[in-house]
Design a protein around this motif. Structure first.
Motif, short mmCIF file in Angstrom:
data_model
loop_
_atom_site.label_atom_id
_atom_site.label_comp_id
_atom_site.label_asym_id
_atom_site.label_seq_id
_atom_site.Cartn_x
_atom_site.Cartn_y
_atom_site.Cartn_z
N VAL A 82 0.86 -1.19 0.00
CA VAL A 82 0.00 0.00 0.00
C VAL A 82 0.89 1.23 0.00
O VAL A 82 1.83 1.33 0.79
N ILE A 83 0.58 2.15 -0.90
CA ILE A 83 1.29 3.42 -0.97
C ILE A 83 0.31 4.50 -0.55
O ILE A 83 -0.75 4.66 -1.16
N GLY A 84 0.66 5.23 0.49
CA GLY A 84 -0.21 6.27 1.01
C GLY A 84 0.14 7.64 0.45
O GLY A 84 1.31 8.00 0.37
N VAL A 85 -0.89 8.38 0.07
CA VAL A 85 -0.72 9.75 -0.42
C VAL A 85 -1.42 10.68 0.56
O VAL A 85 -2.65 10.71 0.62
N PRO A 86 -0.65 11.43 1.36
CA PRO A 86 -1.29 12.41 2.23
C PRO A 86 -1.82 13.57 1.39
O PRO A 86 -1.09 14.12 0.54
N VAL A 87 -3.07 13.92 1.58
CA VAL A 87 -3.71 14.98 0.80
C VAL A 87 -3.97 16.17 1.71
O VAL A 87 -4.57 16.03 2.78
N LYS A 88 -3.52 17.32 1.27
CA LYS A 88 -3.81 18.55 2.01
C LYS A 88 -5.25 18.94 1.71
O LYS A 88 -5.58 19.36 0.61
N SER A 89 -6.10 18.79 2.69
CA SER A 89 -7.52 19.03 2.49
C SER A 89 -8.00 20.21 3.31
O SER A 89 -7.25 20.77 4.12
N SER A 90 -9.26 20.56 3.12
CA SER A 90 -9.82 21.72 3.81
C SER A 90 -9.89 21.53 5.32
O SER A 90 -9.87 22.49 6.07
N ASN A 91 -9.96 20.28 5.77
CA ASN A 91 -10.01 20.02 7.21
C ASN A 91 -8.65 19.61 7.76
O ASN A 91 -8.55 19.01 8.82
N SER A 92 -7.60 19.96 7.05
CA SER A 92 -6.25 19.53 7.39
C SER A 92 -5.51 20.61 8.17
O SER A 92 -5.79 21.80 8.05
N ILE A 93 -4.55 20.17 8.95
CA ILE A 93 -3.68 21.09 9.68
C ILE A 93 -2.44 21.31 8.81
O ILE A 93 -1.39 20.72 9.04
N ASP A 94 -2.62 22.07 7.74
CA ASP A 94 -1.57 22.35 6.77
C ASP A 94 -0.99 21.08 6.15
O ASP A 94 0.13 21.07 5.66
N GLY A 95 -1.73 19.97 6.23
CA GLY A 95 -1.31 18.71 5.65
C GLY A 95 -0.50 17.82 6.57
O GLY A 95 -0.34 16.63 6.30
N TRP A 96 0.01 18.37 7.65
CA TRP A 96 0.87 17.58 8.54
C TRP A 96 0.12 16.46 9.23
O TRP A 96 0.68 15.39 9.48
N ASP A 97 -1.13 16.67 9.57
CA ASP A 97 -1.91 15.60 10.19
C ASP A 97 -2.02 14.41 9.24
O ASP A 97 -1.88 13.26 9.65
N SER A 98 -2.22 14.69 7.96
CA SER A 98 -2.31 13.62 6.97
C SER A 98 -0.98 12.90 6.81
O SER A 98 -0.93 11.66 6.77
N VAL A 99 0.10 13.67 6.70
CA VAL A 99 1.43 13.07 6.54
C VAL A 99 1.72 12.14 7.71
O VAL A 99 2.10 10.97 7.53
N LEU A 100 1.56 12.64 8.92
CA LEU A 100 1.90 11.84 10.10
C LEU A 100 0.97 10.65 10.29
O LEU A 100 1.41 9.58 10.73
N SER A 101 -0.30 10.81 9.96
CA SER A 101 -1.24 9.69 10.10
C SER A 101 -0.85 8.53 9.20
O SER A 101 -1.04 7.37 9.56
N ILE A 102 -0.32 8.84 8.02
CA ILE A 102 0.06 7.79 7.07
C ILE A 102 1.47 7.28 7.35
O ILE A 102 1.75 6.09 7.27
#
Length: 159
Positions: A82-102
């Protein structure tokens, strides 16, 4: 023929994930695209993760924003890479939450993680995984990388 599943948490992720779709199609790799929300469609997530390998997939590229649980949950259910792509979304903390979650997965549940909004690299990595056992795809990757090198040399001439 190998097939890659490209999934995302919502349709709003499609503009980012389109880069993975395009690069895979450019390598003549079959792509199946779907929306699988870890939070809104958990039954679909479980079915997809548990059965992707029986449906002919070789790799799954999963994009998600915000809490970004989709890639990790799919990885927990599937024997496929599985390859994860963190997406900077409207409910994101500048994308860092997505990066770290993945990125911060527990031992035993790996998710290859690319840069924020880095779906193009996810597509290339998926193709490289397939290319490890498929000479036709490998030859296309070699040609692609040679093209990158040529572009750099051409750019240097323009200086």
């Amino acid at each position: 023929m190998s097939k890659v599943g490209v999934i995302m948490g919502s349709k709003s992720d499609l503009p980012v994930m389109q880069d993975a779709i395009d690069i895979l199609k450019g390598f003549d790799i079959e792509v199946e695209v779907d929306i699988v929300s870890a939070h809104r469609t958990p039954e679909k997530l479980f079915d997809y993760g548990q059965n992707a390998h029986t449906r002919g997939f070789s790799v799954i590229v999963a994009g998600a924003g915000g809490a970004a649980h989709l890639p990790g949950m799919i990885a927990s259910l599937s024997p496929l890479p599985v390859i994860g792509v963190p997406v900077k979304s409207s409910n994101s903390i500048d994308g860092w939450d997505s990066v770290l979650s993945i990125l911060q997965m527990p031992g035993g549940v790996p998710v290859a993680t690319v840069a924020l909004n880095g779906a193009k690299n996810a597509g290339i990595l998926a193709a490289q995984i397939i290319g490890a056992t498929n000479k036709c795809v490998l030859d296309k990757i070699v040609a692609y990388k040679e093209g990158l090198k040529i572009k750099v040399h051409e750019s240097a001439k323009d200086l």
